[in-house]
Motif scaffolding. Structure first.
Motif, mmCIF file in Angstrom:
data_model
loop_
_atom_site.group_PDB
_atom_site.id
_atom_site.type_symbol
_atom_site.label_atom_id
_atom_site.label_comp_id
_atom_site.label_asym_id
_atom_site.label_seq_id
_atom_site.Cartn_x
_atom_site.Cartn_y
_atom_site.Cartn_z
ATOM 1 N N GLU A 1 0.821 -1.195 -0.062
ATOM 2 C CA GLU A 1 -0.007 0.008 -0.025
ATOM 3 C C GLU A 1 0.887 1.246 -0.004
ATOM 4 O OE1 GLU A 1 -1.661 -2.458 3.366
ATOM 5 O OE2 GLU A 1 0.010 -2.519 2.582
ATOM 6 N N THR A 2 1.940 1.158 0.284
ATOM 7 C CA THR A 2 2.946 2.347 0.441
ATOM 8 C C THR A 2 3.406 3.028 -0.894
ATOM 9 O OG1 THR A 2 3.876 1.265 2.366
ATOM 10 C CG2 THR A 2 5.077 3.210 1.511
ATOM 11 N N VAL A 3 3.105 4.001 -0.940
ATOM 12 C CA VAL A 3 3.552 5.169 -2.005
ATOM 13 C C VAL A 3 4.173 6.301 -1.617
ATOM 14 C CG1 VAL A 3 2.638 6.189 -4.173
ATOM 15 C CG2 VAL A 3 1.690 4.127 -3.553
ATOM 16 N N LEU A 4 5.424 6.342 -2.077
ATOM 17 C CA LEU A 4 6.101 7.608 -1.604
ATOM 18 C C LEU A 4 5.528 9.109 -2.139
ATOM 19 C CD1 LEU A 4 8.212 8.972 0.020
ATOM 20 C CD2 LEU A 4 9.974 8.706 -1.974
ATOM 21 N N ARG A 5 5.121 9.694 -1.382
ATOM 22 C CA ARG A 5 4.533 11.054 -1.728
ATOM 23 C C ARG A 5 5.399 12.289 -1.857
ATOM 24 N NH1 ARG A 5 0.046 11.742 -4.296
ATOM 25 N NH2 ARG A 5 -0.822 13.076 -2.805
ATOM 26 N N GLY A 6 6.501 11.885 -0.873
ATOM 27 C CA GLY A 6 7.447 13.332 -0.656
ATOM 28 C C GLY A 6 8.743 12.778 -0.725
ATOM 29 N N LEU A 7 9.508 13.572 -1.282
ATOM 30 C CA LEU A 7 11.201 13.593 -1.437
ATOM 31 C C LEU A 7 11.658 14.347 -0.473
ATOM 32 C CD1 LEU A 7 13.577 12.459 -3.054
ATOM 33 C CD2 LEU A 7 13.507 14.279 -4.612
ATOM 34 N N ASN A 8 12.484 13.648 0.402
ATOM 35 C CA ASN A 8 13.364 14.258 1.491
ATOM 36 C C ASN A 8 14.823 14.299 1.174
ATOM 37 O OD1 ASN A 8 10.749 12.770 2.718
ATOM 38 N ND2 ASN A 8 11.414 14.673 3.930
ATOM 39 N N ILE A 9 15.553 15.517 1.259
ATOM 40 C CA ILE A 9 16.821 15.567 1.031
ATOM 41 C C ILE A 9 17.435 16.286 2.136
ATOM 42 C CG2 ILE A 9 16.719 15.257 -1.313
ATOM 43 C CD1 ILE A 9 17.443 17.980 -1.563
ATOM 44 N N LEU A 10 18.617 15.987 2.627
ATOM 45 C CA LEU A 10 19.590 16.927 3.365
ATOM 46 C C LEU A 10 20.848 17.103 2.720
ATOM 47 C CD1 LEU A 10 19.411 14.405 6.427
ATOM 48 C CD2 LEU A 10 18.636 16.710 6.358
ATOM 49 N N VAL B 1 11.413 10.188 -14.390
ATOM 50 C CA VAL B 1 10.901 8.892 -13.776
ATOM 51 C C VAL B 1 9.588 8.852 -13.236
ATOM 52 C CG1 VAL B 1 11.528 7.206 -11.922
ATOM 53 C CG2 VAL B 1 13.208 8.234 -13.248
ATOM 54 N N PRO B 2 8.809 8.033 -13.728
ATOM 55 C CA PRO B 2 7.584 8.042 -13.132
ATOM 56 C C PRO B 2 7.234 7.792 -11.514
ATOM 57 C CG PRO B 2 7.358 6.548 -14.935
ATOM 58 C CD PRO B 2 8.870 6.950 -14.829
ATOM 59 N N HIS B 3 6.626 8.667 -10.917
ATOM 60 C CA HIS B 3 6.530 8.628 -9.361
ATOM 61 C C HIS B 3 5.363 9.228 -8.974
ATOM 62 C CE1 HIS B 3 7.627 12.655 -8.807
ATOM 63 N NE2 HIS B 3 8.887 12.537 -9.956
ATOM 64 N N GLN B 4 4.747 9.306 -7.963
ATOM 65 C CA GLN B 4 3.667 10.174 -7.330
ATOM 66 C C GLN B 4 4.168 10.970 -6.202
ATOM 67 O OE1 GLN B 4 0.058 7.809 -6.482
ATOM 68 N NE2 GLN B 4 0.863 5.959 -7.636
ATOM 69 N N MET B 5 5.270 11.605 -6.229
ATOM 70 C CA MET B 5 5.768 12.592 -5.303
ATOM 71 C C MET B 5 5.334 13.901 -5.783
ATOM 72 S SD MET B 5 9.491 11.234 -4.322
ATOM 73 C CE MET B 5 10.352 11.395 -6.186
ATOM 74 N N ARG B 6 4.962 14.822 -4.645
ATOM 75 C CA ARG B 6 4.441 15.731 -4.762
ATOM 76 C C ARG B 6 5.024 17.029 -4.207
ATOM 77 N NH1 ARG B 6 2.755 13.340 -8.418
ATOM 78 N NH2 ARG B 6 0.605 12.867 -8.934
ATOM 79 N N ARG B 7 5.975 16.794 -3.529
ATOM 80 C CA ARG B 7 6.683 17.787 -2.722
ATOM 81 C C ARG B 7 8.120 17.235 -2.278
ATOM 82 N NH1 ARG B 7 5.818 22.071 0.453
ATOM 83 N NH2 ARG B 7 3.392 22.137 -0.273
ATOM 84 N N LEU B 8 8.910 18.345 -2.225
ATOM 85 C CA LEU B 8 10.378 18.092 -1.643
ATOM 86 C C LEU B 8 10.596 18.874 -0.534
ATOM 87 C CD1 LEU B 8 13.349 17.417 -2.628
ATOM 88 C CD2 LEU B 8 13.368 19.933 -3.401
ATOM 89 N N CYS B 9 11.360 18.072 0.455
ATOM 90 C CA CYS B 9 11.707 18.850 1.763
ATOM 91 C C CYS B 9 13.119 18.723 1.604
ATOM 92 C CB CYS B 9 11.172 17.856 2.966
ATOM 93 S SG CYS B 9 11.656 18.762 4.479
ATOM 94 N N VAL B 10 13.659 20.049 1.899
ATOM 95 C CA VAL B 10 15.014 20.466 1.738
ATOM 96 C C VAL B 10 15.568 20.669 3.221
ATOM 97 C CG1 VAL B 10 16.922 21.949 0.894
ATOM 98 C CG2 VAL B 10 14.970 21.350 -0.581
#
Length: 378
Positions: free
Chosen positions: A47-56, A105-114
């Motif tokens: 069921e898990t689909v990543l919706r946000g990309l987190n970077i540091l 790349v196909p994905h369902q991410m909608r937000r980036l966290c910097v």
């Protein structure tokens, strides 16, 4: 340590001499690296689909701060390539490659966290990276601020002008005493409770109402009452709370410290949801001598339906364009082999059954309040 001394200290640190550092490179969460094809793997729950990309941001030296629980802490003696954060790998990738794949790349991410680190270069580098993603991708962008790097309101305006529509301040500890213990002078860290809340308040003057958040970590020694009062303090400022469970990082000062009980965390999640999402005041709650919630201030049948919905126990994070949580951080509080603490998806029937049982463990409430559990079993 005053702000000037702090800035002087970090500016004296040796300059890095390796190629894979910010601003050309960042660390990305393992979930993001898998989703974009930098790493192999799959999520334990389909069921898990990543919706946000987190970077540091990433640098040769660790963060100059020394927070007792953090995988990036200054005194953690782990090679950078082997370091974990929230107990998972954060691969180092080129920003240009990350942008290219986030577009192609196909994905369902909608937000980036910097995310920043407490490094004197980190603020300017985060601005550069926010600007690049804003100009080259359709992702919404959140800035995860290291408040000790923010000296004036103009710094926050620079984050907004670079392209971030939201910011979060990682306060983490729920009380001044716990903040000082885990992030301040006792661990030789630069962070100060008053300054973090000042930055939070200043952010509300720069960003749109409801677009500023704080992070709180349950399990650093606080009571449920203390954590939920911190949620209310933020809510009174029109600031939302994103709640995490403490998860011990090996080789940190709290590497052997236990996670909070599931009961403690579930009740904190439920209380946060009522405060943030439904406008229930913490002053309507009742607490016992141990600081545990014994009354959430709503009718039992209403509370039963809220629990049954599963929503209080889903990840609280920055939203997408539709207001749904985008930063869902799969397994950000524990391993796939463990009971899920923050659900990155709608909890299923078995998950709800587990939550029902977990809510009232390690609890010293009144007998009549157990009716909530009975109501849910019908």
């Amino acid at each position: 340590m005053n702000d000037d001394a702090y800035r002087h200290q970090i500016e004296l640190r040796p300059q890095p001499h390796v190629a894979h550092e910010s601003p050309t490179h960042v660390m990305t969460s393992l979930a993001g690296a898998i989703t974009l094809g930098f790493e192999k793997g799959k999520f334990a729950r389909p069921e898990t689909v990543l919706r946000g990309l987190n970077i540091l941001m990433t640098y040769q030296e660790n963060c100059v701060a020394n927070c007792s629980y953090c995988g990036m802490s200054r005194e953690r003696r782990v090679p950078r390539e082997d370091a974990t954060f929230i107990r998972v790998k954060w691969p180092i990738v080129a920003v240009d490659d990350l942008i290219e794949r986030s577009v192609q790349v196909p994905h369902q991410m909608r937000r980036l966290c910097v995310g920043m680190l407490a490094n004197h270069q980190s603020f300017d580098h985060s601005l550069q990276i926010i600007r690049q993603f804003h100009e080259r991708t359709p992702l919404l962008i959140s800035g995860l601020i290291t408040a000790s790097l923010i000296k004036k309101r103009d710094d926050l305006q620079k984050i907004r002008d670079a392209g971030a529509d939201r910011v979060d301040i990682a306060i983490d500890a729920a009380t001044p005493a716990l903040f000082e213990k885990h992030r301040g002078r006792p661990v030789k860290g630069p962070h100060r409770w008053e300054h973090f809340w000042w930055v939070t308040e200043e952010a509300t003057k720069v960003f749109e109402p409801g677009t500023v958040g704080i992070h709180l970590v349950a399990g650093l020694g606080e009571t449920e009452q203390e954590l939920l009062e911190a949620c209310q303090k933020a809510q009174d400022m029109n600031v939302v709370t994103h709640l995490f469970s403490f998860n011990p990082e090996p080789s940190t000062l709290l590497g052997d410290y236990p996670q909070p009980s599931m009961g403690h965390y579930r009740r904190c999640q439920l209380g946060r949801y009522l405060v943030n999402e439904l406008g229930v005041s913490v002053h309507q709650f009742r607490f016992n001598a141990q600081g545990q919630v014994i009354d959430f201030g709503v009718d039992l049948d209403v509370l039963a339906r809220i629990i049954e919905s599963g929503q209080p126990f889903m990840t609280s994070g920055c939203p997408d364009e539709q207001g749904e949580t985008a930063c869902n951080r799969p397994y950000g509080n524990g391993r796939p082999s463990e009971k899920i603490r923050n659900f990155a998806f709608q909890p299923g029937p078995q998950d709800i059954q587990d939550i029902r049982a977990q809510l009232w463990t390690d609890w010293a409430g009144e007998d009549i309040y157990q009716e909530v559990g009975h109501e849910l079993e019908r």
